[in-house]
Design a protein around this motif. Structure first.
Motif, PDB file in Angstrom:
ATOM      1  N   TYR A   1       0.819  -1.217   0.000  1.00 56.46           N
ATOM      2  CA  TYR A   1       0.000   0.000   0.000  1.00 56.46           C
ATOM      3  C   TYR A   1       0.848   1.261   0.000  1.00 56.46           C
TER       4      TYR A   1
ATOM      5  N   SER B   1     -14.059   8.289   5.733  1.00 58.47           N
ATOM      6  CA  SER B   1     -14.554   8.668   4.420  1.00 58.47           C
ATOM      7  C   SER B   1     -15.432   9.913   4.538  1.00 58.47           C
TER       8      SER B   1
ATOM      9  N   ARG C   1      -8.569   2.450   1.088  1.00 58.68           N
ATOM     10  CA  ARG C   1      -8.998   2.081   2.439  1.00 58.68           C
ATOM     11  C   ARG C   1      -8.878   3.282   3.378  1.00 58.68           C
TER      12      ARG C   1
ATOM     13  N   ILE D   1     -11.937   3.098  -8.173  1.00 62.98           N
ATOM     14  CA  ILE D   1     -10.908   2.471  -7.326  1.00 62.98           C
ATOM     15  C   ILE D   1     -11.430   2.203  -5.909  1.00 62.98           C
ATOM     16  N   GLY D   2     -12.763   2.077  -5.791  1.00 62.78           N
ATOM     17  CA  GLY D   2     -13.352   1.870  -4.473  1.00 62.78           C
ATOM     18  C   GLY D   2     -12.827   0.653  -3.753  1.00 62.78           C
ATOM     19  N   ASN D   3     -12.452  -0.395  -4.523  1.00 65.09           N
ATOM     20  CA  ASN D   3     -11.936  -1.624  -3.906  1.00 65.09           C
ATOM     21  C   ASN D   3     -10.441  -1.548  -3.607  1.00 65.09           C
ATOM     22  N   ARG D   4      -9.804  -0.407  -3.955  1.00 69.21           N
ATOM     23  CA  ARG D   4      -8.356  -0.272  -3.751  1.00 69.21           C
ATOM     24  C   ARG D   4      -8.013   0.864  -2.781  1.00 69.21           C
TER      25      ARG D   4
ATOM     26  N   ASP E   1      -2.719  -5.043  -7.252  1.00 69.36           N
ATOM     27  CA  ASP E   1      -2.911  -5.373  -5.840  1.00 69.36           C
ATOM     28  C   ASP E   1      -2.492  -4.219  -4.926  1.00 69.36           C
TER      29      ASP E   1
ATOM     30  N   GLN F   1      -2.703  -0.915  -2.882  1.00 72.16           N
ATOM     31  CA  GLN F   1      -3.801  -0.208  -2.238  1.00 72.16           C
ATOM     32  C   GLN F   1      -3.377   1.226  -1.916  1.00 72.16           C
TER      33      GLN F   1
ATOM     34  N   GLU G   1     -15.272   6.641  -6.148  1.00 75.49           N
ATOM     35  CA  GLU G   1     -16.184   5.847  -6.959  1.00 75.49           C
ATOM     36  C   GLU G   1     -16.114   6.243  -8.428  1.00 75.49           C
TER      37      GLU G   1
END
Length: 331
Positions: free
Chosen positions: A159, A196, A214, A209-212, A187, A189, A205
């Protein structure tokens, strides 16, 4: 020596950190007394309140504040710190007018002003018209807990780390946009401190890259060193800072830094970070690509960063600050 101190800045902030480190290293001959007021830090009447406090503490030899609010008037020498001039650029018109018409005029009456970089000193001279002879540069330090040997945050993926708030000068949207465009392994991050918020969440969104990304929420300072150590690199590509403490914190932890060519950040980095144009999304993305894929460059920056961070200690910061506060050679 009896020093009256504006202790209202004792909080979990960058200024609060400076205050605590300086106070923890007060010389034995210092007899501190403290401003007794519940007035909020941003209250426009603060200069008047501080003037009254100085008048009440009639045995004080000098007044010291770790931040930018000086007293309206004072019978004793005044020493205070101006960390940056962000109010002139990233706050409201009223903030700008207050800084120019009140803070600048009162600052010119101070016996000594401390600031945290040569860049900030130049701004004080050029933008507020303060006599450069009144200004002493004292760099911030980095706590020993950030040094490279220690716990490492465990993550299931590499990350990039951003530590800071969401103010405009931090340039977070540009860093997120660059991350979305960068040709780095999928992979990777993007970790960032804080919760948020609506604007950032919408951008994430939109970028897909919402899944990347945190959001880590509030991270207590005692947990930050491990978070830095676990990161592949720290991102701090600001538009303007007074100093840029995350740069030296990350370097001390042995983690390379991608930062900005703007303001004092190259000065603080001292050639030990990868510096890019903060207005150029492509340049920011390329910096991420270099750090993610060039292991030789990554290792060079890690070694250089460790050497650079060793030059910043709170012991030095405190010693120099107390030298300024107690200096008898005043105007």
């Amino acid at each position: 020596m009896r020093v009256l101190i504006d202790s209202r800045w004792d909080a979990d902030t960058g200024i609060g950190k400076l205050y605590r480190e300086v106070m923890a290293r007060a010389p034995a001959y210092i007899s501190p007394t403290f401003v007794q007021s519940g007035m909020g830090l941003g209250n426009l009447l603060t200069p008047l309140m501080l003037a009254r406090q100085i008048r009440m503490h009639n045995d004080a030899d000098v007044f010291y504040s770790p931040s930018f609010m000086p007293p309206l008037y004072s019978r004793i020498p005044v020493v205070f710190t101006i960390h940056d001039l962000m109010h002139l650029f990233y706050y409201t018109r009223w903030h700008r007018l207050y800084y120019q018409q009140v803070i600048a005029r009162l600052a010119a009456k101070a016996d000594r002003i401390i600031t945290v970089s040569q860049f900030s000193k130049g701004q004080l001279v050029d933008l507020l018209g303060i006599d450069e002879r009144l200004i002493t540069v004292v760099y911030n330090g980095v706590d020993d807990r950030y040094r490279a040997n220690g716990d490492i945050y465990e993550s299931d993926a590499p990350y990039f780390l951003y530590v800071g708030n969401r103010r405009k000068n931090k340039n977070l949207p540009a860093m997120l946009t660059a991350f979305a465009r960068a040709a780095v392994p999928l992979d990777f991050q993007f970790f960032l401190t804080g919760n948020s918020d609506g604007e950032t969440a919408v951008l994430v969104e939109q970028l897909g890259i919402g899944n990347r990304v945190r959001f880590l929420g509030h991270v207590p300072e005692e947990n930050l060193p491990a978070l830095y150590r676990g990161a592949h690199a720290t991102l701090f590509v600001s538009l303007m800072e007074g100093f840029g403490l995350p740069i030296v914190e990350s370097m001390a932890a042995g983690t390379p830094v991608l930062t900005s060519t703007a303001g004092p950040l190259p000065e603080v980095a001292g050639g030990a970070a990868l510096c890019v144009d903060p207005h150029d999304i492509g340049a920011i993305a390329h910096g991420m690509e270099v750090l993610a894929t060039d292991s030789d460059r990554h290792g060079q920056l890690k070694a250089a960063g460790l050497d650079r961070a060793a030059q910043f200690t709170w012991a030095d910061t405190a010693a120099r600050t107390w030298e300024v506060i107690t200096d008898k050679r005043r105007k």
